[in-house]
Design an enzyme around this catalytic site. Structure first.
Site, PDB file in Angstrom:
ATOM      1  N   ASP A  41     -39.732 -27.359  22.797  1.00  0.00           N
ATOM      2  CA  ASP A  41     -41.452 -27.530  23.631  1.00  0.00           C
ATOM      3  C   ASP A  41     -42.224 -27.399  22.672  1.00  0.00           C
ATOM      4  OD1 ASP A  41     -42.321 -27.082  26.905  1.00  0.00           O
ATOM      5  OD2 ASP A  41     -43.384 -26.992  25.783  1.00  0.00           O
ATOM      6  N   ASP A 135     -44.232 -33.928  25.303  1.00  0.00           N
ATOM      7  CA  ASP A 135     -43.776 -32.418  23.928  1.00  0.00           C
ATOM      8  C   ASP A 135     -42.780 -31.897  24.143  1.00  0.00           C
ATOM      9  OD1 ASP A 135     -44.534 -31.070  26.368  1.00  0.00           O
ATOM     10  OD2 ASP A 135     -45.354 -29.371  24.881  1.00  0.00           O
ATOM     11  N   GLU A 136     -41.109 -31.780  24.499  1.00  0.00           N
ATOM     12  CA  GLU A 136     -40.505 -31.201  25.460  1.00  0.00           C
ATOM     13  C   GLU A 136     -39.143 -32.630  24.918  1.00  0.00           C
ATOM     14  OE1 GLU A 136     -39.462 -29.061  29.519  1.00  0.00           O
ATOM     15  OE2 GLU A 136     -41.352 -29.422  29.074  1.00  0.00           O
TER      16      GLU A 136
HETATM   17  P1  TTP Z   1     -45.943 -27.459  28.731  1.00  0.00           P
HETATM   18  O1  TTP Z   1     -45.604 -27.670  27.751  1.00  0.00           O
HETATM   19  O2  TTP Z   1     -46.103 -26.853  30.410  1.00  0.00           O
HETATM   20  O3  TTP Z   1     -47.340 -26.557  28.138  1.00  0.00           O
HETATM   21  P2  TTP Z   1     -48.638 -26.040  26.571  1.00  0.00           P
HETATM   22  O4  TTP Z   1     -47.620 -27.193  25.625  1.00  0.00           O
HETATM   23  O5  TTP Z   1     -49.768 -26.452  27.222  1.00  0.00           O
HETATM   24  O6  TTP Z   1     -48.003 -24.773  26.269  1.00  0.00           O
HETATM   25  P3  TTP Z   1     -46.814 -23.796  26.456  1.00  0.00           P
HETATM   26  O7  TTP Z   1     -46.929 -23.521  24.865  1.00  0.00           O
HETATM   27  O8  TTP Z   1     -46.537 -23.010  26.989  1.00  0.00           O
HETATM   28  O9  TTP Z   1     -45.292 -24.835  26.125  1.00  0.00           O
HETATM   29  O10 TTP Z   1     -47.336 -29.341  28.576  1.00  0.00           O
HETATM   30  C1  TTP Z   1     -47.429 -29.635  27.822  1.00  0.00           C
HETATM   31  C2  TTP Z   1     -48.737 -30.420  27.736  1.00  0.00           C
HETATM   32  O11 TTP Z   1     -48.803 -31.310  28.819  1.00  0.00           O
HETATM   33  C3  TTP Z   1     -49.956 -29.326  27.565  1.00  0.00           C
HETATM   34  O12 TTP Z   1     -49.684 -29.175  26.106  1.00  0.00           O
HETATM   35  C4  TTP Z   1     -50.914 -30.388  28.299  1.00  0.00           C
HETATM   36  C5  TTP Z   1     -50.193 -30.801  29.787  1.00  0.00           C
HETATM   37  N1  TTP Z   1     -50.741 -30.216  30.151  1.00  0.00           N
HETATM   38  C6  TTP Z   1     -51.009 -30.587  31.983  1.00  0.00           C
HETATM   39  O13 TTP Z   1     -51.782 -32.253  31.669  1.00  0.00           O
HETATM   40  N2  TTP Z   1     -51.746 -29.947  32.586  1.00  0.00           N
HETATM   41  C7  TTP Z   1     -50.164 -29.384  33.422  1.00  0.00           C
HETATM   42  O14 TTP Z   1     -51.130 -28.345  34.423  1.00  0.00           O
HETATM   43  C8  TTP Z   1     -49.385 -28.591  32.511  1.00  0.00           C
HETATM   44  C9  TTP Z   1     -48.346 -27.547  32.605  1.00  0.00           C
HETATM   45  C10 TTP Z   1     -49.682 -29.398  31.315  1.00  0.00           C
HETATM   46 MG    MG Z   2     -45.011 -26.603  25.728  1.00  0.00          MG
END
Ligand code: TTP
Ligand code: MG
Length: 387
Positions: A41, A135-136
């Protein structure tokens, strides 16, 4: 066994610094070489892409989202998170908490490109990539599936480095023996994490977590459990399976297994691999049919293994040869029916190979299949086989 995350190599001794590169990035775990399901991720994904493209933002708190009263935060970088902003928070509230944040409107096309580049890197390691979002993804790096013959931990360290170098964002890696635990692991020491949960510690790792950490336990189930006074996984671990079945029916059984660290879900790729193959470079160049056929036979076993794990079958057999002077030849043969079977691939490969034998020496042989289809479409039952 120990892994250096900085140079992606294994070493035996328990030291703080890598014997080879000197970095202090050593990760040790008793099950390091026994685990092959990963969850990767990206860290603060949208914000990381924005920082990559504007280095002046690197040390600043960055929030990605539409500015203005009704917007929400899509993500906040890790610097901004220190002040409280989080995904899904109303922008006005995030800016109350972190008034000096730089707010950037989202550029989805850009994030999709970055996500695609990351996906391509995953697919170089294994065809079994299950994306969850941009992203995952989950990766199955088991032997026989992975495309590069290194332990999963090494491949993951290399992937993390390649993503940083080529895409310009950092990731967190979770390595375990199933999807649920790999996902919990990747979340464990963000950002730039690499966390391992082995079979030996799965139960004790899960015990103190809130029940919502279990896959399939949403707000409604959590509420029902809370009504029974159950809030953490350890309490569920202590209950007999039948108690959960009588309370939750079929889901109760799955829940009973999940809290013990079992998760039967496989990594399901979203796009079929284009081809599956195996090849070998000889220590000494070979020119005679018998020796080449022997190599071919063991390679077809590997192809069969990979096809079975990927639950695919191939419709065309492709033979690859490289001559001692580095000229490559590929020859292919369409099968009457897609197959998963080593013997069928071998027989077709052998026919192709026979035609290429002309006294010349070869340094490499490879065999594979393409035109992949789901395994169900393969190998009609042999009318003459015993059963
Ligand atoms: P995530 O992987 O949940 O978050 P992240 O990558 O920003 O942070 P982390 O290091 O905790 O993984 O989500 C990936 C992308 O999806 C994030 O950069 C933005 C988008 N997103 C939204 O648009 N709305 C949301 O509520 C969430 C959780 C994520
Ligand atoms: Mg993320």
């Amino acid at each position: 066994m120990y892994l250096c995350r900085a140079c992606a190599r294994l070493q035996d001794g328990a030291t703080d610094t890598c014997h080879r590169c000197g970095a202090q990035a050593i990760l040790g775990h008793p099950e390091l070489l026994a685990l092959s399901i990963a969850h990767i991720d990206c860290d603060a994904f949208y914000a990381s892409v924005e920082k990559r493209d504007n280095p002046q933002l690197r040390d600043k708190p960055v929030i990605v989202g539409h500015p203005g009263g009704r917007g929400v935060v899509t993500t906040a970088c890790y610097i901004a998170r220190r002040f409280g902003p989080r995904s899904a928070m109303p922008m006005y509230k995030a800016l109350e908490l972190c008034p000096h944040a730089v707010v950037i409107p989202p550029d989805m096309a850009k994030y999709r490109r970055a996500g695609g580049a990351i996906r391509s890197l995953f697919l170089k390691a294994t065809p079994l990539v299950e994306p969850v979002s941009l992203d995952e993804a989950y990766l199955d790096l088991s032997a026989g599936v992975r495309l590069v013959d290194h332990p999963p931990a090494v491949l993951l360290a290399r992937l993390a480095l390649a993503i940083e170098r080529d895409v310009g964002v950092t990731v967190s890696v979770g390595l375990s023996y199933n999807k649920s635990l790999a996902k919990l692991a990747s979340d464990r020491d963000k950002p730039r994490g690499f966390s391992i949960i082995g079979r030996a510690e799965a139960k004790s790792f899960l015990a103190p977590l809130p029940v919502t950490a279990i896959h399939g336990v949403g707000a409604a189930t959590a509420k029902r459990l809370a009504d029974d006074g159950i809030t953490v996984v350890g309490q569920l671990q202590a209950l007999p399976e039948e108690a959960l079945v009588s309370r939750f029916g079929k889901f109760g059984r799955a829940l009973a297994h999940a809290v013990q660290g079992d998760d039967p879900r496989r990594v399901v790729p979203d796009r079929p691999a284009r081809s599956i193959s195996a090849e070998t470079t000889f220590r000494r160049d070979l020119s005679d049919l018998e020796a080449l056929a022997e190599a071919l036979r063991s390679l077809t076993e590997r192809v069969q293994d990979r096809l079975k794990r990927a639950r695919l079958a191939g419709g065309t057999v492709v033979l690859k040869l490289k001559t001692a002077d580095f000229h490559s030849r590929t020859r292919q043969d369409q099968l009457p029916h897609p197959t998963q079977r080593a013997e069928v691939i071998f027989q077709h490969g052998l026919q192709l190979l026979r035609r290429e034998i002309d006294g010349r020496a070869f340094r490499l042989i490879g065999i594979g299949v393409d035109r992949l289809v789901p395994a169900e479409a393969a190998d009609p039952p042999d009318l003459f086989a015993a059963s």
